[in-house]
Design a protein around this motif. Sequence first.
Motif, PDB file in Angstrom:
ATOM      1  N   GLU A  52       2.894 -10.146 -10.752  1.00 33.87           N
ATOM      2  CA  GLU A  52       2.594  -8.779 -11.193  1.00 33.87           C
ATOM      3  C   GLU A  52       3.578  -8.348 -12.283  1.00 33.87           C
ATOM      4  O   GLU A  52       3.199  -7.720 -13.274  1.00 33.87           O
ATOM      5  CB  GLU A  52       2.650  -7.814 -10.008  1.00 33.87           C
ATOM      6  CG  GLU A  52       1.525  -7.975  -9.000  1.00 33.87           C
ATOM      7  CD  GLU A  52       0.190  -7.475  -9.529  1.00 33.87           C
ATOM      8  OE1 GLU A  52       0.142  -6.918 -10.654  1.00 33.87           O
ATOM      9  OE2 GLU A  52      -0.818  -7.645  -8.823  1.00 33.87           O
ATOM     10  N   GLN A 181       0.097  -0.598  -4.902  1.00 34.83           N
ATOM     11  CA  GLN A 181      -0.830  -1.216  -5.836  1.00 34.83           C
ATOM     12  C   GLN A 181      -2.246  -1.269  -5.280  1.00 34.83           C
ATOM     13  O   GLN A 181      -3.219  -1.029  -6.009  1.00 34.83           O
ATOM     14  CB  GLN A 181      -0.355  -2.624  -6.191  1.00 34.83           C
ATOM     15  CG  GLN A 181       0.853  -2.642  -7.120  1.00 34.83           C
ATOM     16  CD  GLN A 181       1.125  -4.021  -7.663  1.00 34.83           C
ATOM     17  OE1 GLN A 181       1.088  -5.001  -6.923  1.00 34.83           O
ATOM     18  NE2 GLN A 181       1.381  -4.106  -8.953  1.00 34.83           N
ATOM     19  N   GLU A 182      -2.368  -1.595  -4.005  1.00 37.01           N
ATOM     20  CA  GLU A 182      -3.699  -1.660  -3.399  1.00 37.01           C
ATOM     21  C   GLU A 182      -4.358  -0.287  -3.371  1.00 37.01           C
ATOM     22  O   GLU A 182      -5.574  -0.167  -3.529  1.00 37.01           O
ATOM     23  CB  GLU A 182      -3.612  -2.240  -1.984  1.00 37.01           C
ATOM     24  CG  GLU A 182      -3.350  -3.741  -1.960  1.00 37.01           C
ATOM     25  CD  GLU A 182      -4.344  -4.512  -2.817  1.00 37.01           C
ATOM     26  OE1 GLU A 182      -5.564  -4.284  -2.671  1.00 37.01           O
ATOM     27  OE2 GLU A 182      -3.908  -5.345  -3.637  1.00 37.01           O
ATOM     28  N   ARG A 185      -5.702   0.130  -6.801  1.00 41.35           N
ATOM     29  CA  ARG A 185      -6.866  -0.744  -7.041  1.00 41.35           C
ATOM     30  C   ARG A 185      -8.101  -0.209  -6.328  1.00 41.35           C
ATOM     31  O   ARG A 185      -9.217  -0.279  -6.856  1.00 41.35           O
ATOM     32  CB  ARG A 185      -6.544  -2.168  -6.587  1.00 41.35           C
ATOM     33  CG  ARG A 185      -5.517  -2.863  -7.474  1.00 41.35           C
ATOM     34  CD  ARG A 185      -5.442  -4.348  -7.183  1.00 41.35           C
ATOM     35  NE  ARG A 185      -4.565  -5.011  -8.123  1.00 41.35           N
ATOM     36  CZ  ARG A 185      -3.326  -5.411  -7.847  1.00 41.35           C
ATOM     37  NH1 ARG A 185      -2.821  -5.197  -6.640  1.00 41.35           N
ATOM     38  NH2 ARG A 185      -2.591  -6.016  -8.765  1.00 41.35           N
ATOM     39  N   THR A 186      -7.908   0.320  -5.133  1.00 39.11           N
ATOM     40  CA  THR A 186      -9.032   0.910  -4.401  1.00 39.11           C
ATOM     41  C   THR A 186      -9.626   2.077  -5.167  1.00 39.11           C
ATOM     42  O   THR A 186     -10.833   2.333  -5.113  1.00 39.11           O
ATOM     43  CB  THR A 186      -8.578   1.383  -3.007  1.00 39.11           C
ATOM     44  OG1 THR A 186      -8.085   0.250  -2.268  1.00 39.11           O
ATOM     45  CG2 THR A 186      -9.728   2.021  -2.235  1.00 39.11           C
ATOM     46  N   THR A 190      -6.457  -0.899 -12.111  1.00 38.15           N
ATOM     47  CA  THR A 190      -6.023  -2.284 -11.957  1.00 38.15           C
ATOM     48  C   THR A 190      -4.943  -2.703 -12.954  1.00 38.15           C
ATOM     49  O   THR A 190      -4.400  -3.802 -12.865  1.00 38.15           O
ATOM     50  CB  THR A 190      -7.222  -3.238 -12.111  1.00 38.15           C
ATOM     51  OG1 THR A 190      -7.814  -3.050 -13.399  1.00 38.15           O
ATOM     52  CG2 THR A 190      -8.267  -2.971 -11.024  1.00 38.15           C
ATOM     53  N   GLU A 191      -4.638  -1.840 -13.921  1.00 38.27           N
ATOM     54  CA  GLU A 191      -3.624  -2.155 -14.912  1.00 38.27           C
ATOM     55  C   GLU A 191      -2.380  -1.296 -14.666  1.00 38.27           C
ATOM     56  O   GLU A 191      -2.488  -0.083 -14.445  1.00 38.27           O
ATOM     57  CB  GLU A 191      -4.148  -1.904 -16.331  1.00 38.27           C
ATOM     58  CG  GLU A 191      -5.327  -2.805 -16.713  1.00 38.27           C
ATOM     59  CD  GLU A 191      -4.926  -4.262 -16.811  1.00 38.27           C
ATOM     60  OE1 GLU A 191      -3.777  -4.530 -17.227  1.00 38.27           O
ATOM     61  OE2 GLU A 191      -5.756  -5.127 -16.469  1.00 38.27           O
TER      62      GLU A 191
END
Length: 238
Positions: A52, A181-182, A185-186, A190-191
């Motif tokens: 990451e 981070q998750e 993303r959810t 995503t960046e």
Amino acid sequence: MGRKWNNIKEKKASKDANTSKVYAKFGVEIYVAAKKGEPDPESNRALKVVLERAKTYNVPKAIIDRALDKAKGSGDETYVELRYEGFGPSGSMIIIDALTNNVNRTAPLVRSAFSKNGGNMGVSGSVTYMFEPTAVIGVEGKTADEVMELLIEADVDVRDVLEEDEAVIVYAEPDQFHTVQEAFRTAGITEFTVAELTMLPQNYVSIPEDAEAQFEKLIDALEELDDVQQVYHNVDSE
């Protein structure tokens, strides 16, 4: 906490982009993380963190793949993780994290960088007590309030959420790195502009203008060492 994170990161990235040194260091870090467990980021959380970070520094895929292939194959180099602590000009505090395949080489080089640039090495524990291990994750396109709401809905606890230089920076406990981070993303993000496990000072200090050049020279000398992966300090860079 963690103020001007993006400014600091951009200056470092700009400097490192002029050489292949940052890529070589990531290659070593990826190799070491992959050798600690499976060379698969989905089952190796340490490797996932490094990958990451590498993404935010635009490390070429070829460098990453080469390090992973080496870990999967016959690579048998042994690296030792070391941490050095010291003091720079005007009482500044510095932490150096290194990965080395030659312990007898690294310490003298770090000590020399300190002594030649107005600093001195300290004993273990002389500096780290003034820093806190911290997960730092940055995103763009959201306000701090929106990010906070997103994290609350995902039931994720963090230390702080701040708007810094057109980005929103989340500061959290190290074990929340992937959880934060998750959550993003959810929510379709995503960046990341920043994705780091770092050491942040509990308090920042300012150094006199006439000592700034020497301090920067010391930090540059430490970061230029091949074995040094990360350099942390408590100097306000504004």
